[in-house]
Design a protein around this motif. Structure first.
Motif, short mmCIF file in Angstrom:
data_model
loop_
_atom_site.label_atom_id
_atom_site.label_comp_id
_atom_site.label_asym_id
_atom_site.label_seq_id
_atom_site.Cartn_x
_atom_site.Cartn_y
_atom_site.Cartn_z
N ASP A 142 0.84 -1.20 0.00
CA ASP A 142 0.00 0.00 0.00
C ASP A 142 0.87 1.25 0.00
OD1 ASP A 142 -3.09 -0.99 0.81
OD2 ASP A 142 -1.47 -2.32 1.43
N LEU A 143 1.69 1.33 -1.04
CA LEU A 143 2.65 2.44 -1.17
C LEU A 143 2.29 3.27 -2.39
CD1 LEU A 143 5.92 0.31 -0.83
CD2 LEU A 143 4.65 1.39 1.03
N GLY A 144 2.07 4.57 -2.19
CA GLY A 144 1.87 5.43 -3.34
C GLY A 144 3.16 5.65 -4.11
N HIS A 145 4.28 5.58 -3.41
CA HIS A 145 5.58 5.68 -4.05
C HIS A 145 6.63 5.04 -3.16
CE1 HIS A 145 5.47 9.25 -1.42
NE2 HIS A 145 6.79 9.18 -1.41
N TYR A 146 7.78 4.78 -3.72
CA TYR A 146 8.88 4.15 -3.00
C TYR A 146 9.68 5.23 -2.30
CZ TYR A 146 13.02 1.16 -2.31
OH TYR A 146 14.07 0.44 -1.78
N LEU A 162 6.97 -6.89 -0.94
CA LEU A 162 6.84 -5.55 -1.48
C LEU A 162 5.67 -5.49 -2.46
CD1 LEU A 162 8.15 -2.68 -1.71
CD2 LEU A 162 9.53 -3.59 -3.58
N GLU A 163 4.93 -4.41 -2.40
CA GLU A 163 3.75 -4.27 -3.25
C GLU A 163 4.10 -4.18 -4.74
OE1 GLU A 163 -0.31 -1.97 -2.97
OE2 GLU A 163 1.33 -0.54 -3.09
N SER A 164 3.38 -4.96 -5.53
CA SER A 164 3.42 -4.86 -6.99
C SER A 164 1.97 -4.86 -7.44
CB SER A 164 4.21 -6.04 -7.58
OG SER A 164 4.44 -5.86 -8.95
N ASN A 165 1.27 -3.75 -7.22
CA ASN A 165 -0.18 -3.73 -7.24
C ASN A 165 -0.81 -3.80 -8.62
OD1 ASN A 165 -2.72 -1.53 -7.30
ND2 ASN A 165 -2.85 -3.10 -5.70
N HIS A 166 -0.29 -3.01 -9.57
CA HIS A 166 -1.02 -2.90 -10.83
C HIS A 166 -0.10 -2.68 -12.02
CE1 HIS A 166 -0.43 1.24 -9.35
NE2 HIS A 166 -0.36 1.58 -10.62
N ASP A 167 -0.63 -3.02 -13.18
CA ASP A 167 -0.02 -2.65 -14.45
C ASP A 167 -0.66 -1.32 -14.86
OD1 ASP A 167 1.40 -3.43 -17.13
OD2 ASP A 167 -0.65 -2.85 -17.68
N VAL A 168 0.15 -0.33 -15.13
CA VAL A 168 -0.36 1.03 -15.39
C VAL A 168 -1.32 1.06 -16.57
CG1 VAL A 168 0.28 3.39 -16.03
CG2 VAL A 168 1.62 2.16 -14.31
N SER A 192 3.05 0.47 -8.68
CA SER A 192 2.88 -0.27 -9.93
C SER A 192 3.95 -1.35 -10.06
CB SER A 192 2.98 0.67 -11.12
OG SER A 192 4.32 1.12 -11.28
N ASN A 193 3.74 -2.27 -11.01
CA ASN A 193 4.75 -3.29 -11.29
C ASN A 193 6.09 -2.66 -11.66
OD1 ASN A 193 2.74 -5.23 -10.98
ND2 ASN A 193 2.33 -5.38 -13.18
N GLU A 194 6.05 -1.62 -12.50
CA GLU A 194 7.29 -0.98 -12.94
C GLU A 194 8.03 -0.33 -11.78
OE1 GLU A 194 4.33 -0.59 -14.28
OE2 GLU A 194 4.46 -1.15 -16.40
N ASP A 195 7.30 0.39 -10.93
CA ASP A 195 7.95 1.04 -9.79
C ASP A 195 8.47 0.01 -8.80
OD1 ASP A 195 7.56 3.57 -10.78
OD2 ASP A 195 5.71 3.93 -9.67
N CYS A 196 7.74 -1.08 -8.66
CA CYS A 196 8.21 -2.17 -7.80
C CYS A 196 9.52 -2.74 -8.33
CB CYS A 196 7.15 -3.25 -7.71
SG CYS A 196 7.64 -4.70 -6.74
N GLY A 197 9.60 -2.97 -9.63
CA GLY A 197 10.82 -3.49 -10.23
C GLY A 197 12.00 -2.58 -10.01
N ARG A 198 11.78 -1.27 -10.19
CA ARG A 198 12.87 -0.32 -9.98
C ARG A 198 13.29 -0.29 -8.51
NH1 ARG A 198 10.24 2.37 -14.44
NH2 ARG A 198 8.66 3.30 -13.11
N ALA A 199 12.32 -0.42 -7.61
CA ALA A 199 12.65 -0.44 -6.18
C ALA A 199 13.49 -1.67 -5.84
CB ALA A 199 11.36 -0.43 -5.35
N ILE A 200 13.13 -2.82 -6.40
CA ILE A 200 13.89 -4.03 -6.12
C ILE A 200 15.30 -3.92 -6.68
CG2 ILE A 200 14.03 -6.52 -6.56
CD1 ILE A 200 10.93 -6.51 -6.55
N ALA A 201 15.42 -3.37 -7.88
CA ALA A 201 16.75 -3.17 -8.46
C ALA A 201 17.61 -2.30 -7.54
CB ALA A 201 16.64 -2.53 -9.84
N ILE A 234 12.88 -5.62 -15.73
CA ILE A 234 13.59 -4.46 -15.18
C ILE A 234 14.88 -4.89 -14.50
CG2 ILE A 234 13.47 -2.67 -13.38
CD1 ILE A 234 10.47 -2.40 -14.12
N LEU A 235 14.85 -6.01 -13.79
CA LEU A 235 16.06 -6.50 -13.12
C LEU A 235 17.11 -6.92 -14.14
CD1 LEU A 235 14.51 -8.61 -10.21
CD2 LEU A 235 15.37 -6.26 -10.13
N ARG A 236 16.68 -7.55 -15.21
CA ARG A 236 17.63 -7.94 -16.25
C ARG A 236 18.24 -6.72 -16.93
NH1 ARG A 236 14.06 -12.99 -18.60
NH2 ARG A 236 14.94 -14.58 -17.21
#
Length: 262
Positions: A142-146, A162-168, A192-201, A234-236
């Motif tokens: 439930d994160l609006g942003h990282y 970590l939240e990966s809530n939606h595809d934009v 979003s999925n994209e923001d989650c990926g960047r956060a994990i990276a 995104i990780l790749r």
């Protein structure tokens, strides 16, 4: 330590954490009987819970809190503003089981539970980092942003949900009304999925392998396979080794998943 996501998604959330000595839930957002069954399915007794830690007052995080607290005499931990916002939802809880906490650490037996601020449109939402000695589990949904606060509280964890809530694109062209789409996409909405990926990276430091679980997926605006593949891509792109640096999985919406003992 033991971690298991009992339920994770827009229809309900609950996570079990144990040191083998202390047992807690983070949220109880399904009916009490569902959480009882989920605990039984992983060999845990709800009568042995030492506490329920609430992230925020939305029903998909508190639906079963009252039932479990009353039936098993379980203390409920959250901050004062969240308690005031949730008390009409959860019903009567014995006064000695209402544990109001500020930001900081609560110790239950050999678990230290640290609460921290998260950016979401609730009264006073918080995430949790749980420690047992040098082992750490962090939960951030439930994160609006990282935010920087989130980053510093999950970066050195052994296990992260970590939240990966939606595809934009699914959200933009999906059935939600415009006001709800704006809410989800806002800085106090969902990640979003994209923001989650960047956060994990951003989490990968090359020192040790991290286990990361994608959670709180939208039933309407996401698919488990899409969330997973978006993050993997995104990780790749970031040259992260998916066998050495990250163990990536997705939490199930409807049943216990990602049982980890370490």
């Amino acid at each position: 330590m033991i971690f298991c996501s009992l339920y994770s998604g827009s229809s309900g959330n609950s996570m079990f954490v144990s040191s083998g000595n202390a047992n807690i839930l983070i949220d109880a957002g399904m009916a009490g009987k569902n959480i009882e069954k989920a605990l039984s399915d992983i060999g845990q007794n709800p009568a042995e819970l030492d506490g329920i830690f609430v992230t925020h007052e939305h029903s998909d995080h508190v639906k079963g809190v009252g039932v479990l607290s009353r039936k098993y005499n379980v203390p409920v931990y959250t901050n004062e503003l969240t308690w005031k916002a949730m008390q009409n939802i959860v019903g009567n809880i014995k006064e000695h089981n209402i544990r109001l906490i500020d930001e900081g650490t609560v110790t239950i037996k050999d678990l230290d539970i640290l609460s921290y601020k998260i950016p979401h449109d609730a009264a006073a939402p918080q995430g949790y980092a749980i420690y047992n000695g040098n082992k750490k589990i962090s939960i951030a949904t439930d994160l609006g942003h990282y935010s920087e606060e989130v980053r510093k509280n999950i970066e050195d964890a052994d296990v992260v949900l970590l939240e990966s809530n939606h595809d934009v694109e699914m959200l933009k062209f999906g059935p939600y009304p415009y006001t709800l789409k704006r809410r989800v996409l806002s800085d106090v909405g969902h990640l979003s999925n994209e923001d989650c990926g960047r956060a994990i990276a951003n989490l990968v430091d090359g020192t040790r392998r991290k286990r990361v679980i994608l959670g709180h997926l939208s039933e309407t605006n996401n698919y488990p396979e899409l969330a997973y593949q978006t993050v993997v891509n995104i990780l790749r792109e970031s040259k992260i080794d998916l066998t050495k640096d990250i163990g990536l999985t997705v939490a199930r919406r409807d049943m216990p998943s990602n049982y980890v003992e370490f």
